[in-house]
Design a protein around this motif. Structure first.
Motif, PDB file in Angstrom:
ATOM      1  N   TYR B 128     -14.093  47.522  -0.584  1.00  0.00           N
ATOM      2  CA  TYR B 128     -13.658  46.913  -1.838  1.00  0.00           C
ATOM      3  C   TYR B 128     -12.837  45.655  -1.560  1.00  0.00           C
ATOM      4  O   TYR B 128     -13.072  44.589  -2.131  1.00  0.00           O
ATOM      5  CB  TYR B 128     -12.840  47.923  -2.639  1.00  0.00           C
ATOM      6  CG  TYR B 128     -12.441  47.429  -3.998  1.00  0.00           C
ATOM      7  CD1 TYR B 128     -13.378  47.340  -5.017  1.00  0.00           C
ATOM      8  CD2 TYR B 128     -11.136  47.052  -4.256  1.00  0.00           C
ATOM      9  CE1 TYR B 128     -13.016  46.866  -6.263  1.00  0.00           C
ATOM     10  CE2 TYR B 128     -10.766  46.585  -5.501  1.00  0.00           C
ATOM     11  CZ  TYR B 128     -11.707  46.492  -6.510  1.00  0.00           C
ATOM     12  OH  TYR B 128     -11.354  46.020  -7.735  1.00  0.00           O
ATOM     13  N   ALA B 129     -11.893  45.804  -0.617  1.00  0.00           N
ATOM     14  CA  ALA B 129     -11.045  44.656  -0.275  1.00  0.00           C
ATOM     15  C   ALA B 129     -11.881  43.539   0.343  1.00  0.00           C
ATOM     16  O   ALA B 129     -11.700  42.355   0.020  1.00  0.00           O
ATOM     17  CB  ALA B 129      -9.950  45.089   0.693  1.00  0.00           C
ATOM     18  N   PHE B 130     -12.803  43.923   1.197  1.00  0.00           N
ATOM     19  CA  PHE B 130     -13.635  42.938   1.909  1.00  0.00           C
ATOM     20  C   PHE B 130     -14.462  42.127   0.906  1.00  0.00           C
ATOM     21  O   PHE B 130     -14.577  40.910   1.004  1.00  0.00           O
ATOM     22  CB  PHE B 130     -14.557  43.692   2.870  1.00  0.00           C
ATOM     23  CG  PHE B 130     -15.095  42.857   4.006  1.00  0.00           C
ATOM     24  CD1 PHE B 130     -14.329  42.617   5.122  1.00  0.00           C
ATOM     25  CD2 PHE B 130     -16.384  42.331   3.954  1.00  0.00           C
ATOM     26  CE1 PHE B 130     -14.824  41.867   6.164  1.00  0.00           C
ATOM     27  CE2 PHE B 130     -16.885  41.581   5.002  1.00  0.00           C
ATOM     28  CZ  PHE B 130     -16.090  41.356   6.109  1.00  0.00           C
ATOM     29  N   GLU B 131     -15.006  42.856  -0.084  1.00  0.00           N
ATOM     30  CA  GLU B 131     -15.819  42.168  -1.092  1.00  0.00           C
ATOM     31  C   GLU B 131     -14.959  41.187  -1.869  1.00  0.00           C
ATOM     32  O   GLU B 131     -15.341  40.056  -2.117  1.00  0.00           O
ATOM     33  CB  GLU B 131     -16.441  43.217  -2.022  1.00  0.00           C
ATOM     34  CG  GLU B 131     -17.626  42.711  -2.809  1.00  0.00           C
ATOM     35  CD  GLU B 131     -17.222  42.043  -4.104  1.00  0.00           C
ATOM     36  OE1 GLU B 131     -18.019  41.258  -4.640  1.00  0.00           O
ATOM     37  OE2 GLU B 131     -16.102  42.276  -4.598  1.00  0.00           O
ATOM     38  N   ARG B 136     -16.569  37.476  -2.155  1.00  0.00           N
ATOM     39  CA  ARG B 136     -16.678  36.930  -3.508  1.00  0.00           C
ATOM     40  C   ARG B 136     -16.677  35.405  -3.590  1.00  0.00           C
ATOM     41  O   ARG B 136     -17.456  34.834  -4.353  1.00  0.00           O
ATOM     42  CB  ARG B 136     -15.588  37.515  -4.397  1.00  0.00           C
ATOM     43  CG  ARG B 136     -15.809  37.156  -5.850  1.00  0.00           C
ATOM     44  CD  ARG B 136     -14.962  37.971  -6.762  1.00  0.00           C
ATOM     45  NE  ARG B 136     -15.327  39.379  -6.762  1.00  0.00           N
ATOM     46  CZ  ARG B 136     -14.739  40.268  -7.550  1.00  0.00           C
ATOM     47  NH1 ARG B 136     -13.789  39.898  -8.357  1.00  0.00           N
ATOM     48  NH2 ARG B 136     -15.114  41.530  -7.517  1.00  0.00           N
ATOM     49  N   PRO B 137     -15.809  34.719  -2.830  1.00  0.00           N
ATOM     50  CA  PRO B 137     -15.791  33.261  -3.001  1.00  0.00           C
ATOM     51  C   PRO B 137     -17.057  32.544  -2.529  1.00  0.00           C
ATOM     52  O   PRO B 137     -17.198  31.362  -2.812  1.00  0.00           O
ATOM     53  CB  PRO B 137     -14.597  32.824  -2.159  1.00  0.00           C
ATOM     54  CG  PRO B 137     -13.795  34.038  -1.931  1.00  0.00           C
ATOM     55  CD  PRO B 137     -14.760  35.169  -1.932  1.00  0.00           C
ATOM     56  N   VAL B 138     -17.927  33.226  -1.830  1.00  0.00           N
ATOM     57  CA  VAL B 138     -19.049  32.482  -1.241  1.00  0.00           C
ATOM     58  C   VAL B 138     -20.411  32.999  -1.711  1.00  0.00           C
ATOM     59  O   VAL B 138     -21.387  32.917  -0.975  1.00  0.00           O
ATOM     60  CB  VAL B 138     -19.003  32.497   0.305  1.00  0.00           C
ATOM     61  CG1 VAL B 138     -17.900  31.613   0.789  1.00  0.00           C
ATOM     62  CG2 VAL B 138     -18.826  33.898   0.847  1.00  0.00           C
ATOM     63  N   ARG B 237     -22.271  42.466 -11.681  1.00  0.00           N
ATOM     64  CA  ARG B 237     -21.198  42.289 -10.708  1.00  0.00           C
ATOM     65  C   ARG B 237     -20.521  43.618 -10.380  1.00  0.00           C
ATOM     66  O   ARG B 237     -20.265  43.945  -9.239  1.00  0.00           O
ATOM     67  CB  ARG B 237     -20.164  41.301 -11.213  1.00  0.00           C
ATOM     68  CG  ARG B 237     -20.628  39.878 -11.236  1.00  0.00           C
ATOM     69  CD  ARG B 237     -19.684  38.978 -10.476  1.00  0.00           C
ATOM     70  NE  ARG B 237     -18.719  39.746  -9.706  1.00  0.00           N
ATOM     71  CZ  ARG B 237     -18.850  40.028  -8.430  1.00  0.00           C
ATOM     72  NH1 ARG B 237     -19.895  39.574  -7.792  1.00  0.00           N
ATOM     73  NH2 ARG B 237     -17.942  40.741  -7.813  1.00  0.00           N
ATOM     74  N   ARG B 238     -20.243  44.388 -11.448  1.00  0.00           N
ATOM     75  CA  ARG B 238     -19.588  45.678 -11.221  1.00  0.00           C
ATOM     76  C   ARG B 238     -20.492  46.597 -10.431  1.00  0.00           C
ATOM     77  O   ARG B 238     -20.062  47.294  -9.522  1.00  0.00           O
ATOM     78  CB  ARG B 238     -19.267  46.331 -12.543  1.00  0.00           C
ATOM     79  CG  ARG B 238     -17.996  45.812 -13.102  1.00  0.00           C
ATOM     80  CD  ARG B 238     -17.483  46.749 -14.158  1.00  0.00           C
ATOM     81  NE  ARG B 238     -16.528  46.029 -14.954  1.00  0.00           N
ATOM     82  CZ  ARG B 238     -16.214  46.362 -16.193  1.00  0.00           C
ATOM     83  NH1 ARG B 238     -16.807  47.381 -16.764  1.00  0.00           N
ATOM     84  NH2 ARG B 238     -15.330  45.668 -16.848  1.00  0.00           N
ATOM     85  N   LEU B 239     -21.743  46.574 -10.811  1.00  0.00           N
ATOM     86  CA  LEU B 239     -22.729  47.375 -10.113  1.00  0.00           C
ATOM     87  C   LEU B 239     -22.722  47.021  -8.636  1.00  0.00           C
ATOM     88  O   LEU B 239     -22.745  47.880  -7.756  1.00  0.00           O
ATOM     89  CB  LEU B 239     -24.088  47.050 -10.709  1.00  0.00           C
ATOM     90  CG  LEU B 239     -25.182  48.068 -10.547  1.00  0.00           C
ATOM     91  CD1 LEU B 239     -24.795  49.338 -11.248  1.00  0.00           C
ATOM     92  CD2 LEU B 239     -26.470  47.517 -11.125  1.00  0.00           C
ATOM     93  N   PHE B 240     -22.665  45.730  -8.410  1.00  0.00           N
ATOM     94  CA  PHE B 240     -22.707  45.261  -7.033  1.00  0.00           C
ATOM     95  C   PHE B 240     -21.484  45.717  -6.249  1.00  0.00           C
ATOM     96  O   PHE B 240     -21.599  46.167  -5.118  1.00  0.00           O
ATOM     97  CB  PHE B 240     -22.810  43.742  -7.006  1.00  0.00           C
ATOM     98  CG  PHE B 240     -22.731  43.206  -5.621  1.00  0.00           C
ATOM     99  CD1 PHE B 240     -23.721  43.524  -4.716  1.00  0.00           C
ATOM    100  CD2 PHE B 240     -21.671  42.442  -5.198  1.00  0.00           C
ATOM    101  CE1 PHE B 240     -23.660  43.071  -3.422  1.00  0.00           C
ATOM    102  CE2 PHE B 240     -21.595  41.996  -3.909  1.00  0.00           C
ATOM    103  CZ  PHE B 240     -22.590  42.299  -3.018  1.00  0.00           C
ATOM    104  N   VAL B 241     -20.306  45.608  -6.872  1.00  0.00           N
ATOM    105  CA  VAL B 241     -19.098  46.055  -6.180  1.00  0.00           C
ATOM    106  C   VAL B 241     -19.235  47.532  -5.841  1.00  0.00           C
ATOM    107  O   VAL B 241     -18.921  47.959  -4.718  1.00  0.00           O
ATOM    108  CB  VAL B 241     -17.845  45.808  -7.047  1.00  0.00           C
ATOM    109  CG1 VAL B 241     -16.625  46.417  -6.381  1.00  0.00           C
ATOM    110  CG2 VAL B 241     -17.639  44.331  -7.256  1.00  0.00           C
ATOM    111  N   GLY B 242     -19.765  48.296  -6.800  1.00  0.00           N
ATOM    112  CA  GLY B 242     -19.961  49.728  -6.550  1.00  0.00           C
ATOM    113  C   GLY B 242     -20.876  49.952  -5.366  1.00  0.00           C
ATOM    114  O   GLY B 242     -20.584  50.765  -4.477  1.00  0.00           O
TER     115      GLY B 242
END
Lengths: 360, 339
Positions: B128-131, B136-138, B237-242
């Motif tokens: 989660y932190a890594f994402e 995220r910025p790239v 986006r949320r799906l992706f984070v999951g």
């Protein structure tokens, strides 16, 4: 400046375009050119030789990453091929110039063929594909080199003798010049220095030629470049081969300096990471970035560790927990890694790009 | 009245054609290897070992291929989750040291599960932190993605050194999982059997989630066409984070299994398997979970068989396999449609 002045043609019209950058480059050039006289002793000379070699290695990598916009992880493989070319020729045949020449040529041919093969196989698809395949091939090559004991010396590598003239015992003059005895070691250094200078100017020539412009066009938008009638695959493959050839020569120079070739000094993934750090910190898409990146990185590698060790010792005696671990001398890569991530975010143009922007 | 309205409402959608050819490769490979290996018992040992290895590689690779498929992000730092997962299991092993040496098989398996649970929780959080921080910025910039995830990997690997020290740490298998089961002449290491069972379970769960739940449907739809899913009102986006978190947790799980398999912990262990993982997901087709599963099995089988038949060839075998597969299907076994 006039197009027909000698400096213009030497630099292929690619000026530093920033006073500070120009001054820095000049300082690096002078320091490297007179290293044996300015900084006597074997450690500084070692650092200087390493900087020369890495400038070439990083510049050749920048040709791929910065100019063509493709990420390769096989650069150390070509560097290693150069190193092993010299090692095998010197060890199995004789420490003569002929053997050296044959070794270099065989290494170059092998490296370029391999680069072409990998390129044709994977460059037509996508940048990311190329990155993964080069990673796989390079790691396979590293394992291969450490397994083929009879040829490469396996994990231990090969130590060998180099041509008479380049050995430490050789004396060019009976008398010291400017207080320094010109021995084979210093001759080797100058062989490396001038080869590196020549290769660097050649690389400048390449990136500032119409060919180099096409590479940059491909980097910006490969689809458009293709639409304009440039065969993207062909250009990428040529860039890949050129860069592989240069990396091979860098490996040759390093092998001559170390008189030893082993998997750890040439093929390890750590070196690949070093190259990446140097390119990004120095500045992608400009060859001067390679000069600054390599110089700063190798100086840091050799001298920052000592500083960090002292700092860590200070923290430890002050009784602060965890922090001494963060500043331990072996953790310098942690800080360079953070610097790397930050520079990809905030200064993708690197030091050189920043300096150039400051002028505007 | 249009023709579509005339059609009987009960008519089902045409069935999706399943591509069986790649699935046949695995049993085919096993069959071809049997006469080459010669003895049945050796063949069983080799095959079970390879299946265990393949399961572990699959666990480690599945997250990576899904993340790539869904968001077009290739995480070169994926190996870090593997290393972290392995190291984090030390946290669980500390208080449970008694269970490791115990004679009770249930306690032995319990300690393994505890390690896995802790590792998955921590690596999931780390993912989660890594994402958030690194990836995220790239988005959408491949070159930067490769560089930045590489940088993230360097930093995280160094952090492992800072936290746990730089020297390799030996790891003991729980008492009851050491040794081998012997059936006839064929010896199968107990731990490998457990790895196969665990791997198959996770694959089964993944398969169910992806094919039988709404989330799975959305993920598969997102892999096919992310914009369309967004247009239908789902936050991709949320799906992706999951998915990223789940993928990291799976890598952590794989890391624990891998660490117990190697019985030593080194910070670079994740990066070392990373190469194998890349080969697997290229073979499987970037973004395809099924392809990843078959790819992992193929790579492991080929590696084990060649390791036995021609040890010199073993190191190049996975590369060779990749070349052959790509010559047959340039986009991998199961090419994902949009790419």
């Amino acid at each position: 400046m006039l197009p027909n002045n000698p400096i213009h043609s030497l630099l292929s019209g690619d000026y530093p375009r920033s006073r500070v950058l120009g001054a820095l480059l000049f300082v690096v050039l002078i320091c490297l050119a007179f290293a044996p006289f300015l900084f006597p002793g074997s450690q500084p000379l070692n650092v200087a030789a390493k900087i020369c070699v890495f400038i070439i290695l990083v510049a050749s990598y920048d040709l791929l990453l910065g100019y063509t916009g493709i990420v390769s992880f096989a650069h150390t493989m070509f560097y290693g091929i150069g190193g092993y070319g010299v090692a095998i020729a010197m060890y199995n045949f004789s420490p003569s110039w002929t053997a050296l020449g044959v070794g270099v040529i065989v290494a170059l041919v092998l490296a370029i063929l391999l680069a072409l093969l990998i390129g044709l196989f994977s460059l037509r698809v996508r940048a990311i594909f190329f990155a993964m395949i080069t990673l796989a091939v390079a790691s396979a090559f590293a394992i291969l080199a450490s397994q083929l004991n009879e040829i490469t010396g396996g994990e231990d590598g090969r130590s060998y003798r180099i041509p008479e003239m380049l050995r430490p015992a050789f004396r060019l003059f009976d008398e010291p010049v400017m207080g320094v005895m010109i021995n084979g070691r210093i001759l080797t250094y100058y062989l490396i220095f001038f080869s590196a200078l020549l290769l660097f100017l050649l690389a400048l020539r390449v990136v500032n030629s119409p060919f180099g412009r096409v590479l940059q066009a491909i980097r910006e938008n490969d689809f458009r470049a293709e639409a304009l009638g440039y065969r993207v695959v062909v250009y990428r493959s040529i860039a890949n081969c050129l860069s592989a050839g240069m990396a091979t020569l860098a490996g040759v120079l390093m092998a001559l300096w170390l008189r030893y070739t082993g998997p750890d000094t040439t093929l390890s993934f750590a070196i690949m990471i070093d190259i990446l750090l140097m390119v990004v910190i120095g500045g992608m898409g400009t060859l001067y970035g390679a000069v600054l990146g390599a110089a700063i990185f190798i100086l840091a590698q050799n001298y920052l560790q000592v500083l960090m060790g002292q700092f860590s010792g200070m923290l430890e005696s002050a009784g602060i927990p965890l922090l001494p671990g963060l500043f331990h001398a072996d953790r310098w890569l942690l800080w360079l890694g953070i610097l790397f991530v930050l520079s990809v975010y905030f200064f993708p143009v690197g030091i050189v790009g920043k300096l150039r922007q400051m002028r505007k | 009245m249009t023709a579509a309205a005339d059609a009987p409402p009960t008519a089902a959608l045409p069935k999706v054609r399943v591509d069986y050819l790649p699935m046949l490769l695995v049993p085919l490979l096993m069959l071809v290897a049997l006469p080459l290996v010669g003895s049945v018992s050796t063949w069983v040992t080799l095959t079970v070992a390879a299946l265990a290895m393949g399961m572990m590689i699959f666990l480690m690779a599945s997250g990576l291929t899904l993340v790539f498929g869904l968001m077009d992000v290739l995480n070169f730092g994926h190996g870090v989750f593997i290393s972290f997962g392995a190291y984090v299991s030390l946290i669980a092993l500390g208080p449970l040291a008694g269970w490791v040496e115990s004679d009770n098989l249930l306690l032995n398996i319990g300690v393994l599960l505890a390690c896995i649970l802790v590792a998955m929780l921590v690596t999931g959080g780390l993912g989660y932190a890594f994402e958030r921080i690194v990836i995220r910025p790239v988005y959408g910039q491949h070159l930067k993605q490769i560089l930045i995830t590489m940088g993230g990997m360097i930093v995280a690997e160094q952090m492992i050194h800072v936290i746990w020290g730089a020297s390799p740490i030996p790891l003991r298998l729980p008492e009851g999982l050491r040794g081998a089961i012997v059936i006839g002449d064929a010896a199968m290491e107990k731990y490998r059997v457990i790895a196969v069972v665990l791997g198959l379970t996770v694959f089964g769960i993944m398969h169910l989630v992806l094919n039988r739940t709404k989330i799975g449907l959305l993920i598969r739809a997102g892999v096919e066409n992310a914009e369309m899913v967004e247009a239908l009102g789902y936050r991709i986006r949320r799906l992706f984070v999951g998915v990223f978190v789940a993928g990291s947790a799976l890598a952590g799980l794989g890391g624990v299994l891998w660490a117990f398999y190697r019985q030593t912990l080194t910070a670079g262990m994740g990066m070392e398997v990373n190469v194998l993982i890349f080969i697997v997901i290229i073979i499987g087709g970037l973004g395809s979970v099924g392809g990843c599963f078959i790819g992992a099995l193929l790579v492991a089988l080929v590696a084990n068989y060649t390791g036995f038949l021609a040890p010199k060839l073993a190191l190049g075998s996975s590369i060779l396999l990749m070349v052959v597969i790509l010559l047959w299907r340039p986009q991998g076994l199961y090419p994902v449609a949009k790419r």
